[in-house]
Write a protein that holds these residues in place. Structure first.
Motif, PDB file in Angstrom:
ATOM      1  N   ASP A  20     -31.427  10.515   0.554  1.00  0.00           N
ATOM      2  CA  ASP A  20     -31.068   9.194   1.058  1.00  0.00           C
ATOM      3  C   ASP A  20     -29.741   9.265   1.800  1.00  0.00           C
ATOM      4  N   CYS A  21     -29.641   8.509   2.871  1.00  0.00           N
ATOM      5  CA  CYS A  21     -28.361   8.381   3.563  1.00  0.00           C
ATOM      6  C   CYS A  21     -28.280   6.987   4.193  1.00  0.00           C
ATOM      7  N   VAL A  22     -27.082   6.483   4.290  1.00  0.00           N
ATOM      8  CA  VAL A  22     -26.851   5.128   4.792  1.00  0.00           C
ATOM      9  C   VAL A  22     -25.848   5.192   5.925  1.00  0.00           C
ATOM     10  N   TYR A  23     -26.132   4.444   7.003  1.00  0.00           N
ATOM     11  CA  TYR A  23     -25.239   4.384   8.157  1.00  0.00           C
ATOM     12  C   TYR A  23     -24.863   2.917   8.410  1.00  0.00           C
ATOM     13  N   GLU A  24     -23.626   2.709   8.826  1.00  0.00           N
ATOM     14  CA  GLU A  24     -23.144   1.357   9.109  1.00  0.00           C
ATOM     15  C   GLU A  24     -22.555   1.316  10.507  1.00  0.00           C
ATOM     16  N   GLY A  25     -22.741   0.203  11.185  1.00  0.00           N
ATOM     17  CA  GLY A  25     -22.198   0.077  12.530  1.00  0.00           C
ATOM     18  C   GLY A  25     -22.316  -1.332  13.048  1.00  0.00           C
ATOM     19  N   TYR A  26     -22.078  -1.458  14.346  1.00  0.00           N
ATOM     20  CA  TYR A  26     -22.093  -2.758  15.009  1.00  0.00           C
ATOM     21  C   TYR A  26     -23.055  -2.725  16.182  1.00  0.00           C
ATOM     22  N   GLY A  27     -23.857  -3.780  16.283  1.00  0.00           N
ATOM     23  CA  GLY A  27     -24.686  -3.981  17.454  1.00  0.00           C
ATOM     24  C   GLY A  27     -23.905  -4.747  18.505  1.00  0.00           C
ATOM     25  N   PRO A  28     -24.572  -5.270  19.531  1.00  0.00           N
ATOM     26  CA  PRO A  28     -23.897  -6.049  20.569  1.00  0.00           C
ATOM     27  C   PRO A  28     -23.110  -7.217  19.979  1.00  0.00           C
ATOM     28  N   ASN A  29     -21.926  -7.450  20.534  1.00  0.00           N
ATOM     29  CA  ASN A  29     -21.059  -8.563  20.142  1.00  0.00           C
ATOM     30  C   ASN A  29     -20.697  -8.531  18.658  1.00  0.00           C
ATOM     31  N   GLY A  30     -20.657  -7.348  18.082  1.00  0.00           N
ATOM     32  CA  GLY A  30     -20.175  -7.209  16.713  1.00  0.00           C
ATOM     33  C   GLY A  30     -21.155  -7.572  15.625  1.00  0.00           C
ATOM     34  N   VAL A  31     -22.452  -7.653  15.936  1.00  0.00           N
ATOM     35  CA  VAL A  31     -23.448  -7.897  14.889  1.00  0.00           C
ATOM     36  C   VAL A  31     -23.457  -6.702  13.933  1.00  0.00           C
ATOM     37  N   ALA A  32     -23.230  -6.955  12.653  1.00  0.00           N
ATOM     38  CA  ALA A  32     -23.159  -5.881  11.670  1.00  0.00           C
ATOM     39  C   ALA A  32     -24.555  -5.364  11.344  1.00  0.00           C
ATOM     40  N   VAL A  33     -24.664  -4.036  11.200  1.00  0.00           N
ATOM     41  CA  VAL A  33     -25.962  -3.408  10.914  1.00  0.00           C
ATOM     42  C   VAL A  33     -25.773  -2.327   9.844  1.00  0.00           C
ATOM     43  N   ILE A  34     -26.648  -2.350   8.841  1.00  0.00           N
ATOM     44  CA  ILE A  34     -26.729  -1.283   7.848  1.00  0.00           C
ATOM     45  C   ILE A  34     -28.100  -0.635   7.971  1.00  0.00           C
ATOM     46  N   VAL A  35     -28.127   0.692   8.065  1.00  0.00           N
ATOM     47  CA  VAL A  35     -29.375   1.430   8.229  1.00  0.00           C
ATOM     48  C   VAL A  35     -29.552   2.369   7.042  1.00  0.00           C
ATOM     49  N   GLU A  36     -30.647   2.199   6.304  1.00  0.00           N
ATOM     50  CA  GLU A  36     -30.955   3.060   5.170  1.00  0.00           C
ATOM     51  C   GLU A  36     -32.031   4.058   5.585  1.00  0.00           C
ATOM     52  N   CYS A  37     -31.769   5.336   5.352  1.00  0.00           N
ATOM     53  CA  CYS A  37     -32.679   6.392   5.798  1.00  0.00           C
ATOM     54  C   CYS A  37     -33.088   7.296   4.650  1.00  0.00           C
ATOM     55  N   LEU A  38     -34.217   7.939   4.830  1.00  0.00           N
ATOM     56  CA  LEU A  38     -34.687   9.005   3.952  1.00  0.00           C
ATOM     57  C   LEU A  38     -35.038  10.173   4.865  1.00  0.00           C
ATOM     58  N   THR A  39     -34.312  11.281   4.728  1.00  0.00           N
ATOM     59  CA  THR A  39     -34.432  12.349   5.727  1.00  0.00           C
ATOM     60  C   THR A  39     -34.456  13.730   5.089  1.00  0.00           C
ATOM     61  N   ASP A  40     -35.093  14.656   5.788  1.00  0.00           N
ATOM     62  CA  ASP A  40     -35.046  16.055   5.383  1.00  0.00           C
ATOM     63  C   ASP A  40     -34.091  16.847   6.271  1.00  0.00           C
ATOM     64  N   ASN A  41     -33.391  16.145   7.170  1.00  0.00           N
ATOM     65  CA  ASN A  41     -32.432  16.789   8.061  1.00  0.00           C
ATOM     66  C   ASN A  41     -31.349  15.774   8.407  1.00  0.00           C
ATOM     67  N   ARG A  42     -30.281  15.773   7.642  1.00  0.00           N
ATOM     68  CA  ARG A  42     -29.230  14.766   7.799  1.00  0.00           C
ATOM     69  C   ARG A  42     -28.585  14.828   9.184  1.00  0.00           C
ATOM     70  N   ASN A  43     -28.392  16.029   9.714  1.00  0.00           N
ATOM     71  CA  ASN A  43     -27.752  16.155  11.026  1.00  0.00           C
ATOM     72  C   ASN A  43     -28.613  15.535  12.128  1.00  0.00           C
ATOM     73  N   ARG A  44     -29.914  15.783  12.061  1.00  0.00           N
ATOM     74  CA  ARG A  44     -30.822  15.194  13.054  1.00  0.00           C
ATOM     75  C   ARG A  44     -30.798  13.677  12.988  1.00  0.00           C
ATOM     76  N   THR A  45     -30.885  13.165  11.783  1.00  0.00           N
ATOM     77  CA  THR A  45     -30.931  11.711  11.610  1.00  0.00           C
ATOM     78  C   THR A  45     -29.637  11.056  12.061  1.00  0.00           C
ATOM     79  N   ALA A  46     -28.511  11.646  11.717  1.00  0.00           N
ATOM     80  CA  ALA A  46     -27.221  11.082  12.120  1.00  0.00           C
ATOM     81  C   ALA A  46     -27.108  11.024  13.641  1.00  0.00           C
ATOM     82  N   GLY A  47     -27.558  12.084  14.301  1.00  0.00           N
ATOM     83  CA  GLY A  47     -27.501  12.106  15.757  1.00  0.00           C
ATOM     84  C   GLY A  47     -28.393  11.057  16.382  1.00  0.00           C
ATOM     85  N   GLU A  48     -29.584  10.863  15.826  1.00  0.00           N
ATOM     86  CA  GLU A  48     -30.500   9.870  16.369  1.00  0.00           C
ATOM     87  C   GLU A  48     -29.979   8.454  16.168  1.00  0.00           C
TER      88      GLU A  48
END
Length: 222
Positions: A15-43
């Motif tokens: 499991d990995c979780v990413y946080e960021g902002y969309g247009p105009n500062g809309v907050a976004v949390i993304v929850e992922c399940l991955t077998d390659n953390r580097n690939r997922t982070a880049g995408e």
């Protein structure tokens, strides 16, 4: 959006979780399940960069959300007052009834118990999930930003590694109107200049900029 991993063994995933902002500062949390953390982070970073946002550090928007159990109950042939009492007796924290459905919220710890109690009493669920509920929301009114936000959410939804994407967009329903929003463009026919409608979401941003420029250069709006 909830997805199940397939193919590789369960132990190969993390499991990995990413946080960021969309247009105009809309907050976004993304929850992922991955077998390659580097690939997922880049995408995930690519999606945010491409569609008008930016990926942030862990915790940059998490404080805007509270994890809650959210149960949406079908009110057909059901008494909302009776449902409220049953839900609160089962351990729910809050209750909000609409015309056709009611929303029951719980702590994550009580979510399963409340679901089971309501199911035993014959209630039917429209949905039931442990969700990240925003404490504040942001409305987007700019057409370009709505287009970009829609494309960001679509890209996350299409990614197999993404299990859930939570956000603070207030007016999500505006993303569903024919490629997010219809924008006017300028054209010409035998009788002179006129305004037409463009619905191709791949060119909405370019068209809107062209329209603004030509409108300011060529037209006087009374």
């Amino acid at each position: 959006m909830k997805k199940a991993a397939g193919g590789a063994e369960k132990n190969d995933y993390e499991d990995c979780v990413y946080e960021g902002y969309g247009p105009n500062g809309v907050a976004v949390i993304v929850e992922c399940l991955t077998d390659n953390r580097n690939r997922t982070a880049g995408e995930i970073r690519h999606y945010f960069d491409k569609f008008g946002g930016n990926l942030g550090q862990m915790g940059c928007v998490g404080f805007m959300f509270t994890q809650k159990g959210v149960i949406v109950v079908d009110l057909e042939d059901k008494d909302p007052d009776e449902l409220m009492m049953d839900a609160l007796d089962a351990g729910a924290d809050d209750f909000d009834a609409g015309e056709d459905a009611a929303e029951v919220t719980t702590s994550p710890e009580n979510f399963t118990a409340v679901c089971e109690a309501l199911e035993k009493k014959g209630y039917k669920f429209i949905s039931a999930d442990v969700a990240q509920v925003p404490s504040t929301t942001t409305a987007l009114t700019d057409p370009d930003q709505l287009v970009q936000m829609g494309k960001l959410l679509d890209a996350l939804d299409d990614d197999d590694d993404v299990q859930n994407a939570w956000h603070t967009l207030e007016n999500e329903e505006d993303l569903d109107e024919d490629a997010q929003l219809v924008i006017l463009s300028v054209g010409e026919d035998d009788e002179g200049e006129y305004l037409d409608v463009v619905e191709d979401d791949e060119t909405l941003l370019e068209v809107s900029k062209l329209f603004e420029k030509r409108l300011s250069d060529q037209f006087e709006i009374e």
